[in-house]
Design a protein around this motif. Structure first.
Motif, PDB file in Angstrom:
ATOM      1  N   ALA A   1       0.817  -1.087  -0.467  1.00 23.70           N
ATOM      2  CA  ALA A   1       0.422   0.074  -0.051  1.00 23.70           C
ATOM      3  C   ALA A   1       1.168   1.269   0.317  1.00 23.70           C
ATOM      4  N   ARG A   2       1.516   1.160   0.972  1.00 25.86           N
ATOM      5  CA  ARG A   2       2.601   2.246   0.918  1.00 25.86           C
ATOM      6  C   ARG A   2       3.735   3.033  -0.852  1.00 25.86           C
ATOM      7  N   TRP A   3       3.849   1.745  -1.282  1.00 25.06           N
ATOM      8  CA  TRP A   3       4.598   1.820  -2.266  1.00 25.06           C
ATOM      9  C   TRP A   3       3.489   2.729  -3.665  1.00 25.06           C
ATOM     10  N   ALA A   4       2.240   2.039  -3.673  1.00 25.99           N
ATOM     11  CA  ALA A   4       1.836   2.207  -4.414  1.00 25.99           C
ATOM     12  C   ALA A   4       0.713   3.728  -3.559  1.00 25.99           C
ATOM     13  N   ALA A   5       0.680   4.463  -2.641  1.00 28.56           N
ATOM     14  CA  ALA A   5       0.774   5.808  -2.110  1.00 28.56           C
ATOM     15  C   ALA A   5       1.755   6.500  -3.081  1.00 28.56           C
ATOM     16  N   ILE A   6       3.191   6.434  -2.761  1.00 29.13           N
ATOM     17  CA  ILE A   6       4.080   6.916  -3.374  1.00 29.13           C
ATOM     18  C   ILE A   6       3.911   6.690  -4.600  1.00 29.13           C
ATOM     19  N   ILE A   7       3.554   5.867  -5.346  1.00 30.46           N
ATOM     20  CA  ILE A   7       3.187   6.184  -6.685  1.00 30.46           C
ATOM     21  C   ILE A   7       2.055   6.722  -7.136  1.00 30.46           C
ATOM     22  N   CYS A   8       1.472   6.731  -6.272  1.00 29.10           N
ATOM     23  CA  CYS A   8       0.030   8.132  -6.782  1.00 29.10           C
ATOM     24  C   CYS A   8       0.681   9.822  -6.498  1.00 29.10           C
ATOM     25  N   GLY A   9       1.603   9.612  -5.786  1.00 32.27           N
ATOM     26  CA  GLY A   9       2.026  10.488  -5.073  1.00 32.27           C
ATOM     27  C   GLY A   9       2.779  11.759  -6.070  1.00 32.27           C
ATOM     28  N   TRP A  10       4.002  10.816  -6.781  1.00 29.72           N
ATOM     29  CA  TRP A  10       4.522  11.169  -8.016  1.00 29.72           C
ATOM     30  C   TRP A  10       3.341  12.035  -9.336  1.00 29.72           C
ATOM     31  N   ALA A  11       1.969  11.021  -9.335  1.00 30.61           N
ATOM     32  CA  ALA A  11       0.971  11.169 -10.393  1.00 30.61           C
ATOM     33  C   ALA A  11       0.730  11.848 -10.188  1.00 30.61           C
TER      34      ALA A  11
ATOM     35  N   VAL B   1      -7.029  10.911 -12.476  1.00 29.77           N
ATOM     36  CA  VAL B   1      -5.708  11.112 -11.112  1.00 29.77           C
ATOM     37  C   VAL B   1      -6.340  11.000 -10.110  1.00 29.77           C
ATOM     38  N   LEU B   2      -7.423  11.742  -9.945  1.00 30.28           N
ATOM     39  CA  LEU B   2      -8.203  11.960  -8.768  1.00 30.28           C
ATOM     40  C   LEU B   2      -9.003  10.347  -8.473  1.00 30.28           C
ATOM     41  N   ALA B   3      -9.467  10.017  -9.340  1.00 29.71           N
ATOM     42  CA  ALA B   3      -9.943   8.943  -8.821  1.00 29.71           C
ATOM     43  C   ALA B   3      -9.233   8.215  -8.331  1.00 29.71           C
ATOM     44  N   ILE B   4      -8.254   7.083  -8.851  1.00 26.30           N
ATOM     45  CA  ILE B   4      -7.442   6.440  -8.702  1.00 26.30           C
ATOM     46  C   ILE B   4      -6.619   6.710  -7.299  1.00 26.30           C
ATOM     47  N   THR B   5      -6.322   7.928  -7.670  1.00 26.47           N
ATOM     48  CA  THR B   5      -5.208   8.037  -6.167  1.00 26.47           C
ATOM     49  C   THR B   5      -6.448   7.979  -4.657  1.00 26.47           C
ATOM     50  N   ALA B   6      -7.451   8.399  -5.125  1.00 25.45           N
ATOM     51  CA  ALA B   6      -9.030   8.276  -3.877  1.00 25.45           C
ATOM     52  C   ALA B   6      -8.642   6.924  -3.669  1.00 25.45           C
ATOM     53  N   ALA B   7      -8.869   6.144  -4.648  1.00 23.15           N
ATOM     54  CA  ALA B   7      -9.211   4.872  -4.444  1.00 23.15           C
ATOM     55  C   ALA B   7      -7.524   3.879  -3.918  1.00 23.15           C
ATOM     56  N   ILE B   8      -6.432   4.455  -4.401  1.00 22.59           N
ATOM     57  CA  ILE B   8      -5.687   3.788  -3.239  1.00 22.59           C
ATOM     58  C   ILE B   8      -4.732   4.641  -2.153  1.00 22.59           C
ATOM     59  N   GLY B   9      -5.908   5.462  -1.866  1.00 22.66           N
ATOM     60  CA  GLY B   9      -5.036   6.600  -0.420  1.00 22.66           C
ATOM     61  C   GLY B   9      -5.948   5.788   0.811  1.00 22.66           C
ATOM     62  N   ALA B  10      -7.540   5.545  -0.064  1.00 27.49           N
ATOM     63  CA  ALA B  10      -8.132   3.938   0.524  1.00 27.49           C
ATOM     64  C   ALA B  10      -7.311   3.267   0.801  1.00 27.49           C
ATOM     65  N   SER B  11      -6.551   2.628   0.409  1.00 24.47           N
ATOM     66  CA  SER B  11      -5.765   1.399   0.839  1.00 24.47           C
ATOM     67  C   SER B  11      -4.828   1.119   1.878  1.00 24.47           C
ATOM     68  N   PHE B  12      -4.617   2.648   1.476  1.00 24.82           N
ATOM     69  CA  PHE B  12      -2.933   2.770   2.495  1.00 24.82           C
ATOM     70  C   PHE B  12      -3.858   3.486   3.512  1.00 24.82           C
ATOM     71  N   THR B  13      -4.704   4.276   3.342  1.00 26.42           N
ATOM     72  CA  THR B  13      -5.108   4.724   4.997  1.00 26.42           C
ATOM     73  C   THR B  13      -5.341   3.498   5.939  1.00 26.42           C
ATOM     74  N   MET B  14      -6.336   2.675   4.945  1.00 23.52           N
ATOM     75  CA  MET B  14      -6.770   1.572   5.842  1.00 23.52           C
ATOM     76  C   MET B  14      -5.507   0.573   6.304  1.00 23.52           C
ATOM     77  N   ALA B  15      -4.158   0.681   5.251  1.00 25.78           N
ATOM     78  CA  ALA B  15      -3.292   0.025   6.297  1.00 25.78           C
ATOM     79  C   ALA B  15      -3.079   0.227   7.247  1.00 25.78           C
ATOM     80  N   MET B  16      -2.618   1.325   7.426  1.00 25.15           N
ATOM     81  CA  MET B  16      -2.530   2.506   8.066  1.00 25.15           C
ATOM     82  C   MET B  16      -2.852   3.156   9.433  1.00 25.15           C
ATOM     83  N   ARG B  17      -4.137   1.809   9.528  1.00 27.47           N
ATOM     84  CA  ARG B  17      -4.821   2.246  10.455  1.00 27.47           C
ATOM     85  C   ARG B  17      -5.951   4.037  10.620  1.00 27.47           C
ATOM     86  N   GLY B  18      -5.314   4.166   9.587  1.00 28.66           N
ATOM     87  CA  GLY B  18      -6.095   6.489   9.721  1.00 28.66           C
ATOM     88  C   GLY B  18      -7.560   6.344   9.416  1.00 28.66           C
ATOM     89  N   HIS B  19      -8.669   6.150   9.213  1.00 30.04           N
ATOM     90  CA  HIS B  19      -9.734   6.001   8.839  1.00 30.04           C
ATOM     91  C   HIS B  19     -10.171   6.626   9.787  1.00 30.04           C
TER      92      HIS B  19
END
Length: 201
Positions: free
Chosen positions: A13-23, A55-73
């Motif tokens: 999830a972190r690597w996916a979020a980093i890729i989205c951040g670069w996007a 970009v917004l739709a993709i990063t929102a979906a992947i951001g939800a994954s990263f937030t879930m992994a980090m217990r951030g919801h």
């Protein structure tokens, strides 16, 4: 992060979020270039607004994954923390199962949207006429990642609940202020260690 499921899913999830951040960063530069070009030179990119939506739709979906992994919801715990431990265990398990149901439903509906776009050969209405299956595939990938992570957490929480694992509330309960403080101190120590290594090298 002592949850074994988190140790497995967090790097992905972190690597996916980093890729989205670069996007997002690249898109920000593209928007700035678009504004300057339109203002100074009288030209503009075609379809820049639609690309922003992708970009917004993709990063929102992947951001939800990263937030879930980090217990951030966000968890409303004003009543939960005052309940007995048994009730907390049941409600924390229910929260994970509910999130998994939502994640799987979102991925299922996303797949239906993608299949319709492929079947009807749908394209964007902008001058680029981007085939919609291309951004929707990346969007669906983010939804599937979210579904898989939430499902893994739900299965683990159910296993701990029926096994009577005492760590269930610690893994899947809302983070306390002490937990957040310890996480921030750990992250700060890691950053300082990386900075020292950079200075030495």
């Amino acid at each position: 992060m002592d949850n074994p499921i988190s140790r497995m899913v967090e790097p992905v999830a972190r690597w996916a979020a980093i890729i989205c951040g670069w996007a997002v960063l690249i898109y920000s530069f593209a928007v700035a270039y678009e504004i300057l070009g339109r203002k100074l030179f009288g030209f503009s990119f075609q379809g820049i607004d639609d690309i922003g939506g992708y970009v917004l739709a993709i990063t929102a979906a992947i951001g939800a994954s990263f937030t879930m992994a980090m217990r951030g919801h966000t968890r409303v715990d004003v009543f939960l923390v005052r309940m007995r431990l048994g009730w907390q265990r049941a409600l924390n398990t229910l929260a994970m199962v509910t999130m998994a149901v939502f994640g799987c439903y979102a991925a299922w509906r996303g797949l239906a949207v993608l299949r319709e776009s492929i079947e009807f050969q749908s394209v964007a209405t902008n001058p680029l006429q981007t085939p919609l299956w291309q951004p929707q595939t990346l969007w669906l990938t983010g939804l599937c990642l979210f579904a898989l992570i939430s499902l893994a957490y739900a299965v683990h929480a159910l296993a701990l609940y029926f096994r009577g694992g005492p760590e269930l509330n610690r893994y899947y309960g809302p983070q306390s202020a002490q937990d957040e403080l310890e996480a921030e101190l750990t992250a700060r120590a890691e950053r300082e260690a990386q900075n020292e290594q950079g200075v030495r090298s």
